[in-house]
Design an enzyme around this catalytic site. Sequence first.
Site, PDB file in Angstrom:
ATOM      1  N   GLU A  41       0.564  -1.154  -0.058  1.00  0.00           N
ATOM      2  CA  GLU A  41       0.162   0.031  -0.042  1.00  0.00           C
ATOM      3  C   GLU A  41       0.814   0.847  -0.239  1.00  0.00           C
ATOM      4  OE1 GLU A  41      -2.230   0.048  -0.918  1.00  0.00           O
ATOM      5  OE2 GLU A  41      -3.349  -1.638  -0.428  1.00  0.00           O
ATOM      6  N   TYR A 124      -5.950   6.919   3.558  1.00  0.00           N
ATOM      7  CA  TYR A 124      -6.446   5.859   2.918  1.00  0.00           C
ATOM      8  C   TYR A 124      -5.521   4.568   2.963  1.00  0.00           C
ATOM      9  CZ  TYR A 124      -5.874   2.996  -0.797  1.00  0.00           C
ATOM     10  OH  TYR A 124      -4.964   1.548  -1.682  1.00  0.00           O
ATOM     11  N   ASP A 142      -8.859   5.208  -3.023  1.00  0.00           N
ATOM     12  CA  ASP A 142      -8.044   5.598  -3.685  1.00  0.00           C
ATOM     13  C   ASP A 142      -8.164   6.088  -5.033  1.00  0.00           C
ATOM     14  OD1 ASP A 142      -8.353   4.114  -4.903  1.00  0.00           O
ATOM     15  OD2 ASP A 142      -6.621   2.970  -4.996  1.00  0.00           O
TER      16      ASP A 142
HETATM   17  N1  ADE Z   1      -4.488  -0.179  -5.729  1.00  0.00           N
HETATM   18  C1  ADE Z   1      -3.661   0.220  -4.272  1.00  0.00           C
HETATM   19  N2  ADE Z   1      -3.836  -1.163  -3.250  1.00  0.00           N
HETATM   20  C2  ADE Z   1      -3.710  -1.932  -4.318  1.00  0.00           C
HETATM   21  C3  ADE Z   1      -4.300  -3.356  -3.894  1.00  0.00           C
HETATM   22  N3  ADE Z   1      -4.246  -3.830  -2.316  1.00  0.00           N
HETATM   23  N4  ADE Z   1      -4.526  -4.144  -5.302  1.00  0.00           N
HETATM   24  C4  ADE Z   1      -4.802  -3.453  -6.132  1.00  0.00           C
HETATM   25  N5  ADE Z   1      -4.123  -2.484  -6.561  1.00  0.00           N
HETATM   26  C5  ADE Z   1      -3.754  -1.616  -5.587  1.00  0.00           C
END
Ligand code: ADE
Length: 347
Positions: A41, A124, A142
């Site tokens: 993340e 987030y 997001d």
């Molecule tokens: N973008 C941010 N976190 C994500 C996740 N866990 N899977 C796919 N895209 C992402």
Amino acid sequence: MTNVAQIRARLLAWYDRNARALPWRARPGERADPYRVWLSEIMLQQTTVPHATPYFLEFTRRWPAVSDLARAEDGEVMAAWAGLGYYARARNLLACARVVSERHGGAFPRSEEGLRALPGVGAYTAAAVAAIAFARQANVVDGNVERVMARLFAVETPLPQAKDELKRLAATLAPPARAARPGDWAQALMDLGATICRPSSPACDRCPLSADCRGLALGQPAAYPRCTAKADRPHRHGVAYRLLHDGQVALVRRPPKGLLGGMLGLPTTDWRARPWTAAEALAGAPTPGAWRAAGSVEHVFTHFSLSLDIYEARAARPDASLIWLPTARAAADTPSVFRKALKSLLS
Ligand code: ADE
């Protein structure tokens, strides 16, 4: 009237068939590793999945657990992060790994509130880790999710003002109970945004929510989210110095705070609005020498774009006040703007 239960069921069924196999995701029946979820993340903020994935694999190969990362040398982690951008994230990453390792016995807090108290973990990231790693109910929003909501509900308020409204709309859809798979829900929305509800030319013919989408019903899904015109990015000019000796190039460690803070880079002048004359460029060189102009590179940062003139000289001996690395290693360990400036030296 939108049917919330139907939207939830459709999206989760779609995810069961179409979830991307990503290295930080648990396979069916496995539990997600909080360290990997947190690391992914942090890496995925402002970075795409294809760009972040090799970094994720390299980090988890070198530092398989949060305690390994906590013990790593700062410089090694900054070098491994080079090319991912937003270098404050790498500094916070290390600070966070050390807090988790030293004050939480190596276990990430499980609640959003506990996660939010960690260095570099914003609203987030806390929501994403709580949902994905700990199956907590959380509203994970997001940029992808904002786009999906703006289209699904044909939100006319432009971004960035629409952010709160989009978050409220996302909360109306988020599944209510633990049994409703909060982690899968969050990642289903992300995958839908990344693969179907893409920024341009969305693949509405393959979208599980096409029957529910007001933007599509209005005939213009890609017109959402509405955006206010962005102010133009200012442009700046700088000079970077390539001082070479025996296959090595001289670098400096940038100050810990500020742009590219804590990273290795070529010595440079300030980056300012006015171009640098040749005389100014020579006067700003890190050592006296036979400096010659060696081209220029362009780079776009979030808040400005940069033209960087390159000057090059050979050093008779390596000046010990600078950091000398083989050119290929220097290119690998520095942010993209310096990688570009070193590129013509690599064969
Ligand atoms: N973008 C941010 N976190 C994500 C996740 N866990 N899977 C796919 N895209 C992402």
